[in-house]
Each structure stands twice: as C-alpha cells, then as structure tokens.
Design a protein around this motif. Structure first.
Motif, PDB file in Angstrom:
ATOM      1  N   LEU A   1      42.661  37.656  38.176  1.00 18.58           N
ATOM      2  CA  LEU A   1      41.342  37.727  38.828  1.00 18.58           C
ATOM      3  C   LEU A   1      40.226  38.026  37.828  1.00 18.58           C
ATOM      4  O   LEU A   1      40.403  38.822  36.909  1.00 18.58           O
ATOM      5  CB  LEU A   1      41.351  38.828  39.900  1.00 18.58           C
ATOM      6  CG  LEU A   1      42.355  38.644  41.030  1.00 18.58           C
ATOM      7  CD1 LEU A   1      42.335  39.874  41.946  1.00 18.58           C
ATOM      8  CD2 LEU A   1      42.055  37.382  41.836  1.00 18.58           C
ATOM      9  N   GLY A   2      39.080  37.414  38.051  1.00 23.03           N
ATOM     10  CA  GLY A   2      37.902  37.662  37.224  1.00 23.03           C
ATOM     11  C   GLY A   2      37.026  38.762  37.816  1.00 23.03           C
ATOM     12  O   GLY A   2      37.295  39.275  38.912  1.00 23.03           O
ATOM     13  N   ALA A   3      35.953  39.114  37.096  1.00 23.53           N
ATOM     14  CA  ALA A   3      35.048  40.204  37.518  1.00 23.53           C
ATOM     15  C   ALA A   3      34.484  39.920  38.906  1.00 23.53           C
ATOM     16  O   ALA A   3      34.007  38.826  39.181  1.00 23.53           O
ATOM     17  CB  ALA A   3      33.923  40.349  36.510  1.00 23.53           C
ATOM     18  N   GLY A   4      34.577  40.907  39.772  1.00 22.89           N
ATOM     19  CA  GLY A   4      33.962  40.815  41.091  1.00 22.89           C
ATOM     20  C   GLY A   4      34.738  39.995  42.108  1.00 22.89           C
ATOM     21  O   GLY A   4      34.328  39.903  43.267  1.00 22.89           O
ATOM     22  N   GLU A   5      35.860  39.390  41.698  1.00 22.96           N
ATOM     23  CA  GLU A   5      36.593  38.540  42.635  1.00 22.96           C
ATOM     24  C   GLU A   5      37.403  39.364  43.636  1.00 22.96           C
ATOM     25  O   GLU A   5      37.836  40.476  43.349  1.00 22.96           O
ATOM     26  CB  GLU A   5      37.512  37.584  41.871  1.00 22.96           C
ATOM     27  CG  GLU A   5      36.713  36.515  41.126  1.00 22.96           C
ATOM     28  CD  GLU A   5      37.576  35.376  40.624  1.00 22.96           C
ATOM     29  OE1 GLU A   5      37.091  34.235  40.665  1.00 22.96           O
ATOM     30  OE2 GLU A   5      38.724  35.610  40.185  1.00 22.96           O
TER      31      GLU A   5
ATOM     32  N   MET B   1      45.524  43.133  39.173  1.00 20.17           N
ATOM     33  CA  MET B   1      45.719  41.689  39.046  1.00 20.17           C
ATOM     34  C   MET B   1      44.707  41.040  38.106  1.00 20.17           C
ATOM     35  O   MET B   1      44.571  39.816  38.100  1.00 20.17           O
ATOM     36  CB  MET B   1      45.654  41.015  40.429  1.00 20.17           C
ATOM     37  CG  MET B   1      46.811  41.392  41.346  1.00 20.17           C
ATOM     38  SD  MET B   1      46.669  40.722  43.031  1.00 20.17           S
ATOM     39  CE  MET B   1      47.007  38.995  42.774  1.00 20.17           C
ATOM     40  N   GLY B   2      44.027  41.855  37.319  1.00 20.25           N
ATOM     41  CA  GLY B   2      43.064  41.267  36.389  1.00 20.25           C
ATOM     42  C   GLY B   2      41.912  42.199  36.091  1.00 20.25           C
ATOM     43  O   GLY B   2      42.122  43.374  35.774  1.00 20.25           O
ATOM     44  N   HIS B   3      40.686  41.674  36.225  1.00 16.66           N
ATOM     45  CA  HIS B   3      39.489  42.452  35.848  1.00 16.66           C
ATOM     46  C   HIS B   3      39.388  43.738  36.679  1.00 16.66           C
ATOM     47  O   HIS B   3      39.703  43.752  37.862  1.00 16.66           O
ATOM     48  CB  HIS B   3      38.237  41.597  36.050  1.00 16.66           C
ATOM     49  CG  HIS B   3      37.043  42.151  35.345  1.00 16.66           C
ATOM     50  ND1 HIS B   3      36.292  43.188  35.856  1.00 16.66           N
ATOM     51  CD2 HIS B   3      36.492  41.836  34.148  1.00 16.66           C
ATOM     52  CE1 HIS B   3      35.310  43.479  35.016  1.00 16.66           C
ATOM     53  NE2 HIS B   3      35.415  42.672  33.962  1.00 16.66           N
TER      54      HIS B   3
ATOM     55  N   ILE C   1      47.360  53.104  31.698  1.00 19.10           N
ATOM     56  CA  ILE C   1      47.423  51.916  30.841  1.00 19.10           C
ATOM     57  C   ILE C   1      47.671  50.698  31.742  1.00 19.10           C
ATOM     58  O   ILE C   1      48.676  50.620  32.435  1.00 19.10           O
ATOM     59  CB  ILE C   1      48.470  52.058  29.693  1.00 19.10           C
ATOM     60  CG1 ILE C   1      48.445  50.849  28.767  1.00 19.10           C
ATOM     61  CG2 ILE C   1      49.875  52.307  30.209  1.00 19.10           C
ATOM     62  CD1 ILE C   1      47.257  50.811  27.838  1.00 19.10           C
ATOM     63  N   GLN C   2      46.723  49.755  31.700  1.00 16.59           N
ATOM     64  CA  GLN C   2      46.788  48.583  32.581  1.00 16.59           C
ATOM     65  C   GLN C   2      47.941  47.653  32.216  1.00 16.59           C
ATOM     66  O   GLN C   2      48.264  47.493  31.034  1.00 16.59           O
ATOM     67  CB  GLN C   2      45.492  47.798  32.424  1.00 16.59           C
ATOM     68  CG  GLN C   2      44.569  47.880  33.610  1.00 16.59           C
ATOM     69  CD  GLN C   2      43.393  46.935  33.416  1.00 16.59           C
ATOM     70  OE1 GLN C   2      42.579  47.142  32.540  1.00 16.59           O
ATOM     71  NE2 GLN C   2      43.326  45.914  34.232  1.00 16.59           N
TER      72      GLN C   2
END
Lengths: 421, 170
Positions: free
Chosen positions: A373-377, A391-393, B25-26
C-alpha cells in the motif's frame, strides 16, 4: 481437578507425563516449521551454537513462503540459504516458493497430526490448534535450540474456555466470529493463555473455518488455540494423512478454566464484522463502517486464503465488475488451493470481475510484495493484522474483514455488508 | 561464565500500551541481513527521532502488552543494537518476553510505570531488586523480581551461551 486441552496435550510430551498450568516444563517437539527466518536469522544463531546436525531431519519443515518468489536480492539470498540448509541437513519436508503459505501447506501435506506438539517460527502457528494440537509460535533462537535438541521449555498456560453455539448465518463467516471474540478479549486478553474452543458451532465447522479461528486467536495474545477433533478433521486426516496413527485428545470434564465465555449466536445472531485500524481487536459491526471508500481489496493469507474463502468471494463476484479505481488482489493460500480454484472456475470469475490473481505466498499481508500500500491508501483485507504500516506505507489504513465482506466491498468501492449485494 | 547484572542508568523513552512488533521494526525491513542496518529503522513509526537520538543504556518504558503481534526476534535485537539497556513495561506480550531474554535484553515488569515516568528522565533500573528509581525525584518504583530462569539466562548472556554452557561446549 482435571486437565484442560493445553495441559493434556503438553503433558503427553514431557518426560514425566505431567503439565499443570503455571508449571515450567521441558517438552519434546513433534514438528518444527521454519520459514525465511531460517535463512535470515536462525542460521546465524546455529553458527554461534557451533551446531552440526539437526535433531531429526524428518521432523523439520522448511518453507519459503513470505516473499515467494523472491521480491528482492535479500529475500533471494534467504531462499538460497534455506535450499542449501535443506540439502546439507537432508531435511525431508521442504516447500519452496511454488508451494504456498506454511500454515496451509503443512496441514494439506498431512504433516499436522492431532495430539502433537507443533512449533513454528511464526506467530500464526496457533493455526494448527484446529487439528487438536498444541501449537505455538516462537522465534529464531528458540527455533535454533529446537533444531539442535528437539525439545524446548514452556510455561504451561492457563486456559480460557470459549463455547459457541448456533449456526452462522448466510454471508457470515468464522472470521466474523473470531473478530468478535478477540475484540471482546482485547489485544492482551488472552496473553500467555490457551484459548480452548468448544460448542456445536465449532464441532460442525469445516476445517478451513476452524483454522481461521485458531489462527487469529494469537491477536488476543493467546499462546495456543486448541479445539477437539470433529468429523471434518477426521475426514481431512483420512484423506490427506492416511498413514498417520493418532487418537483424539479431550479435556477432562472437571478441567479448570480461568475464564469461560459463551457465544450463543442462535439467540443473538452474529453479523459481518470489520476490525478498524490499527488493531485486529477493533471489531465493529459492518454497518458502523460501511461506506468507507477503499483503494484495495485483498483476499489471501494464512487466515483466509483457502478454497472456502475463494468460493464465497466468487459467489459474490460472479458476472459482476469491481468498482473502477479499486484493485482486487486474490492470493490463494497454496498451490493446491490455486489448482482447485482453477478447476472450479473461480480464477476466471475473479479475472473477469477485474481482479488480479497472484501465486501463493504471504505477499501483501506482510507488506512484502504483490499488493503493497502507498501513502494514504485504504485496504480492506481478509488477513490477520491491521497494525500501522503492516501492508506498506505507515500512512495507509487497513480494515480486516471476511472474504465475503472484502469481495462485496471491492464491488462497491467502499466497505459493504456482503448481505446487501 | 556468568555476568554480574549491574543496575542500568539511562534516559527513559516512554511509550503507551500495545506497542506491537511492527511498531518496533516494520515487516518491510525483515529481509535486511545486517542488524546494524535494520536498527536504523527502530521505532520508525511511533518515534521517528529515536534512531538519531538514542544513546547507549537508554531505557524503553512502556504500558501494557509491549511487543505483541509477530514473533520476530528482530524486535528485541534492534533494541539491543540501538544500545537500549533494558525495557520496563506494565506487561509484555508472550513471545517478545521469551525473545528478549533469549537475546540478552533485560525486561522488567513494573505496574503503572508508563504513567509514573516522564519521557527523557534519567532512571536507574536494578534488575536483581526489580526496581526503577527516578534520579531527579528519588522516587522508587517496585516491580516483580525476575523469575530465576530469566535471571539465569541474562547472567549467562542469553540462550545461546546458556545452551553452550549446558551442553558442555564451553
């Protein structure tokens, strides 16, 4: 007083046959599963230990599942190390990047046997509780010690008994039930404890549905989540592990529980649940969050990537198109699941609806690849954790739900009650 | 070769309840093979300044259920790598608790500690006594002394050293 499932399952693995809640016992492990943690961390610990040979090459399972196939140079190196270790040590059970997610592959290969003590280098190893095992997750150092010795110390957990009665309604899944249960307990409500499941709902549930429940019990902190054997587990063992000899373990009638919780979904029906960011224990009725716009819908993982999950999603998506601008990603839990989905025409339904079908891996669930996932998604996901950045950002947001709710939400482009589509 | 467990003196980094291992830690950094490289991302989400400001022997203070979620041993490892001398929390998640002692990171349980210590204060943690003293006020908070199994693991320097000792390798 009698003994709980956790106590009896552990007691059968200690040298003196004893295990009472609160005791610290040394227990003999039947099966150890390690994944990428082997190549990234365990091998370093083994080196420090001046280790030579594994305790039993037939009782160790190595799986390359988290970043499969390799998502970058580091994961490629980890996979390479795992393959070399398997070869050097003569490990019998090895599942490379083409096989799928450990927690689904092991039962499918008939390696999970009722009554056994199973350890995995992964917190979701509680999943095997659905097969009447004592199973739990440990990390690199404990796994290294087990690899070398075949045994490990455990504090025998207290048990919370959870009784569920009644039938799940149409479009309501075992995921909704476990989201409800862990939300009632909170993120540490079962810390250090065994969540022991009973009742006619659990006794009649299919294996896959039971696995979802044992899998997510760890989100309330549970050490293990054992169930008794039911007809579906019996059938599973007869079909997939016909050569294994085992007998079911039952708790004593006068076993001592620190808490007993009852869910009567017959008189108080359960509806679809959604866990809002950033905790799996933030469970709410779907109506409280319906309409929240989504960018991605994900169906997969050791929690809900099984054939029954794909079937209900396909039922909802058949002949329809997902909302424009939404990504629907489907990651079947194993190669076998993938092939079944192919043969039953499910993959065609997903592709025609506008979805993406990936190979079998943990993938998007750990923010590894195939759906980061990207920022804000915003993502609605059939997985197990919606921690910030999972899951990401770190500014993306994850809502956890059943595969039915995820599929319905993909159609509408916003969180949607699957009973309404 | 057993170590003496001296009191740890350092600045407090105070966190709330339910700091899970993804916050320590991610997952995206778990394929990094070098712990020094990975440690640059410690507490990246909850405290972005941590990596540039942390000093040797600093102490992490937290509320309930510190270290829940993933079983990743990388969580206590990056804290050690960052120089953290010990973690004091109101409670710990199960796997994190094991992992901490296995890798030689001391963990102490003290009720209400996150409410009673301010961020940046210098504190002294005595692992044998199970106490935390606030240097400026002289207040002493009492926790549970460490279970003997955990104390012995720390004295040996972690589970690997303990294994080598008990299997007669050294």
């Amino acid at each position: 007083m009698g003994y709980t499932l956790a106590e009896k399952l552990l007691a059968s693995h200690t040298n003196d046959g004893k295990a009472t809640a609160g005791d610290i016992v040394e227990a003999n492990v039947d099966l150890l599963m390690v994944h990428e943690v082997l190549g990234s961390r365990i091998l370093g610990v083994l080196e420090e230990m001046e280790f030579k040979k594994v305790w039993d090459p037939e009782r160790i399972v190595v799986v390359n599942d988290h970043w499969a196939p390799a998502s970058d140079i580091n994961s490629a190196e980890i996979h390479r190390r795992n393959r070399n270790f398997v070869k050097d040590q003569g490990i019998t059970h090895f599942y490379d990047v083409d096989c799928g997610i450990s927690h689904h592959v092991l039962p499918e290969k008939g390696l999970i046997v009722p009554g056994e003590l199973v350890i995995g280098s992964d917190s979701h190893s509680t999943t095997y509780g659905a097969f009447n095992t004592f199973s739990t997750g440990l990390a690199a150092t404990d796994s290294a010690l087990i690899l070398a010795t075949g045994s490990c110390w455990f504090r025998v957990p207290d048990s919370i008994r959870i009784d569920v009665t009644g039938e799940l309604q149409d479009m309501v899944m075992s995921k909704d039930l476990i989201l409800k249960i862990i939300s009632d307990l909170g993120p540490d409500g079962a810390n250090y404890q065994s969540m022991e499941f009973h009742g006619d709902t659990i006794d009649t549930m299919k294996v896959g549905e039971r696995m979802t429940i044992s899998n997510m019990s760890v989100e309330a902190g549970a050490k293990c989540a054992p169930m008794t054997v039911n007809g579906h587990v019996n059938k599973w063992m007869e079909t997939l592990a016909p050569s294994k000899r085992w007998k079911p373990t039952l708790p004593d009638k006068d076993a001592e529980y620190i808490d007993t919780r009852t869910y009567d979904i017959k008189s108080d029906p359960l509806g679809p649940m959604v866990a809002t960011p950033d905790s799996p224990t933030n469970g709410k009725a779907v109506r409280e969050v319906s309409g929240v716009p989504i960018d991605q819908a994900f169906i997969g993982s050791c929690t809900n990537g099984r054939i029954g999950d794909l079937e209900i999603a396909a039922k909802i998506l058949k002949g329809k198109k997902i909302r424009e601008g939404v990504r629907l990603i489907i990651t079947p839990a194993s190669k076998h699941t993938w092939m079944m989905a192919l043969e039953r025409g499910l993959l065609k339904i997903f592709m025609e609806a506008g979805g993406i079908v990936t190979n079998s891996t943990c993938g998007a669930c750990v923010g590894g690849h195939l759906g980061v996932l990207g920022a804000g998604e915003v993502c609605i996901s059939s997985t197990n954790r919606n921690f910030k950045g999972r899951m990401g950002h770190q500014d993306s947001r994850i809502y956890l739900a059943s595969p039915a709710t995820v599929a319905a939400s993909a159609l509408m482009g916003a969180i949607t009650d699957p009973r309404s589509v | 070769m057993t170590k003496e467990l001296k009191p740890v003196t350092g600045r407090a980094w105070v966190f709330g309840n339910d700091v899970n291992t993804d916050q320590i830690i991610q997952g995206q950094y778990l394929t990094l093979l070098d712990y020094a490289e990975m440690a640059k991302h410690t507490f990246e989400i909850p405290r972005p300044v941590f990596k540039s400001k942390v000093k040797k022997n600093d102490i992490v203070i937290a509320g309930r259920n510190f270290g829940g979620g993933s079983s990743r041993e990388e969580a206590p490892k990056v804290l050690l790598q960052s120089g953290i001398g010990c973690v004091v929390a109101e409670s710990f998640a199960r796997i994190f608790y094991r992992n901490g002692f296995n890798v030689g990171l001391p963990l102490l349980i003290i009720p209400n500690v996150a409410k009673l210590v301010s961020d940046g204060e210098t504190v002294i943690v005595d692992l044998i006594e199970g106490t935390l003293s606030v240097r400026s006020s002289g207040d002493v908070l009492h926790g549970k002394p460490l279970p003997s199994r955990m104390l012995n693991l720390l004295k040996e320097g972690g589970a690997v050293a303990w294994y080598k000792q008990s299997s007669g390798k050294h």
